[in-house]
Design an enzyme around this catalytic site. Structure first.
Site, PDB file in Angstrom:
ATOM      1  N   MET A 220       0.845  -1.188   0.000  1.00  0.00           N
ATOM      2  CA  MET A 220       0.000   0.000   0.000  1.00  0.00           C
ATOM      3  C   MET A 220       0.882   1.240   0.000  1.00  0.00           C
ATOM      4  O   MET A 220       1.682   1.424   0.910  1.00  0.00           O
ATOM      5  CB  MET A 220      -0.897   0.011   1.241  1.00  0.00           C
ATOM      6  CG  MET A 220      -1.894  -1.120   1.302  1.00  0.00           C
ATOM      7  SD  MET A 220      -2.778  -1.149   2.894  1.00  0.00           S
ATOM      8  CE  MET A 220      -1.484  -1.834   3.931  1.00  0.00           C
TER       9      MET A 220
ATOM     10  N   ILE B 109       1.844  -5.249   8.122  1.00  0.00           N
ATOM     11  CA  ILE B 109       3.266  -4.959   8.318  1.00  0.00           C
ATOM     12  C   ILE B 109       3.501  -3.464   8.151  1.00  0.00           C
ATOM     13  O   ILE B 109       3.163  -2.880   7.116  1.00  0.00           O
ATOM     14  CB  ILE B 109       4.145  -5.731   7.310  1.00  0.00           C
ATOM     15  CG1 ILE B 109       3.880  -7.231   7.435  1.00  0.00           C
ATOM     16  CG2 ILE B 109       5.619  -5.422   7.523  1.00  0.00           C
ATOM     17  CD1 ILE B 109       4.484  -8.038   6.308  1.00  0.00           C
TER      18      ILE B 109
ATOM     19  N   GLY C  96       1.036   4.101   4.360  1.00  0.00           N
ATOM     20  CA  GLY C  96       1.767   3.167   3.506  1.00  0.00           C
ATOM     21  C   GLY C  96       2.334   1.972   4.233  1.00  0.00           C
ATOM     22  O   GLY C  96       2.944   2.103   5.265  1.00  0.00           O
ATOM     23  N   SER C  97       2.120   0.785   3.694  1.00  0.00           N
ATOM     24  CA  SER C  97       2.632  -0.417   4.328  1.00  0.00           C
ATOM     25  C   SER C  97       2.354  -1.619   3.445  1.00  0.00           C
ATOM     26  O   SER C  97       2.265  -1.497   2.236  1.00  0.00           O
ATOM     27  CB  SER C  97       2.019  -0.592   5.710  1.00  0.00           C
ATOM     28  OG  SER C  97       2.710  -1.586   6.425  1.00  0.00           O
ATOM     29  N   ARG C  98       2.136  -2.790   4.082  1.00  0.00           N
ATOM     30  CA  ARG C  98       1.983  -4.025   3.335  1.00  0.00           C
ATOM     31  C   ARG C  98       1.136  -5.005   4.137  1.00  0.00           C
ATOM     32  O   ARG C  98       1.140  -4.997   5.369  1.00  0.00           O
ATOM     33  CB  ARG C  98       3.376  -4.589   3.066  1.00  0.00           C
ATOM     34  CG  ARG C  98       3.466  -6.014   2.599  1.00  0.00           C
ATOM     35  CD  ARG C  98       4.911  -6.336   2.314  1.00  0.00           C
ATOM     36  NE  ARG C  98       5.198  -7.753   2.409  1.00  0.00           N
ATOM     37  CZ  ARG C  98       6.374  -8.298   2.154  1.00  0.00           C
ATOM     38  NH1 ARG C  98       7.381  -7.540   1.785  1.00  0.00           N
ATOM     39  NH2 ARG C  98       6.545  -9.599   2.263  1.00  0.00           N
TER      40      ARG C  98
END
Length: 219
Positions: free
Chosen positions: A99, A157, A187-189
């Site tokens: 993301m 994450i 923002g991340s995953r």
């Protein structure tokens, strides 16, 4: 379109701060209209950027117990068979979605079922695409057992920018497919671990929409 609860206080405080900055510039430099206009323009753009990050669109999920639905808006960055070592301790098919700061950051359950396992891990803030981010970064792990007895693991994450993970579930909670379970700021995953015989329905670099895109089908 609504504003997510995670952003309401921040957006209110930010609006007051930006208004204060612009009023101060106007008071200190009343004759500098160009400077005033530049500061106003920059303030509006900055505020709209933060505002769009916290948008929370309404999603209608097409429920199907054979489908794995994307838990996040973003881009598919990993599709591989791997060994999941925290819960399953065996081989699983991993699909990871990155993301960026411009994506919607509401996280949604890929399946319907009961939360069988939940754990929060403090950790580092490596960039989200780093190979070790899924084991060393701040993260949460959630395992949901479906009505068919299948267990699906998904993991939020944190990345280099996203330094606050919100997960709203606990063990024993029941989740609807496409139902909101968390939020990650800036923002991340999200990683998903499935049975190795699952049929992957997406490709690397494909864009996904949380609660709508079918990323895999179960055998």
């Amino acid at each position: 379109m609504t504003i997510h609860k995670e952003g309401r206080t921040l957006l209110f405080v930010l609006l007051i701060i930006l208004f204060g900055i612009n009023y101060l510039i106007y008071w200190l430099y009343p004759a500098y209209t160009v400077l005033q206009n530049v500061i106003i323009g920059a303030s509006v753009i900055f505020y709209l950027l933060i505002l769009q990050f916290f948008r929370s669109p309404r999603i209608n999920t097409e429920v199907n117990d054979k489908h794995i639905i994307a838990p996040a808006d973003g881009k598919v960055v990993v599709i591989e068979d791997t060994v999941e070592t925290e819960y399953f301790n065996d081989r699983r098919k991993q699909i990871s979605i990155f993301m960026s700061p411009v994506n919607v950051h509401v996280n949604r359950s890929p399946v319907a079922g009961v939360v069988k396992f939940f754990k929060y891990h403090a950790g580092k803030y490596l960039v989200a695409w780093h190979p070790k981010s899924s084991t060393e970064n701040e993260r949460t792990t959630v395992v949901v057992e479906t009505g068919n007895g299948l267990e699906v693991l998904f993991r939020q994450i944190a990345g280099a920018v996203a330094r606050r993970i919100k997960c709203y579930v606990k063990e024993g909670d029941r989740l609807a497919q496409g139902g909101e379970f968390g939020f990650i700021k800036f923002g991340s995953r999200v990683d998903i671990f499935l049975p190795v015989d699952s049929e992957v329905a997406v490709k690397i670099d494909q864009k996904t929409t949380a609660g709508k895109t079918v990323i895999a089908r179960l055998k």
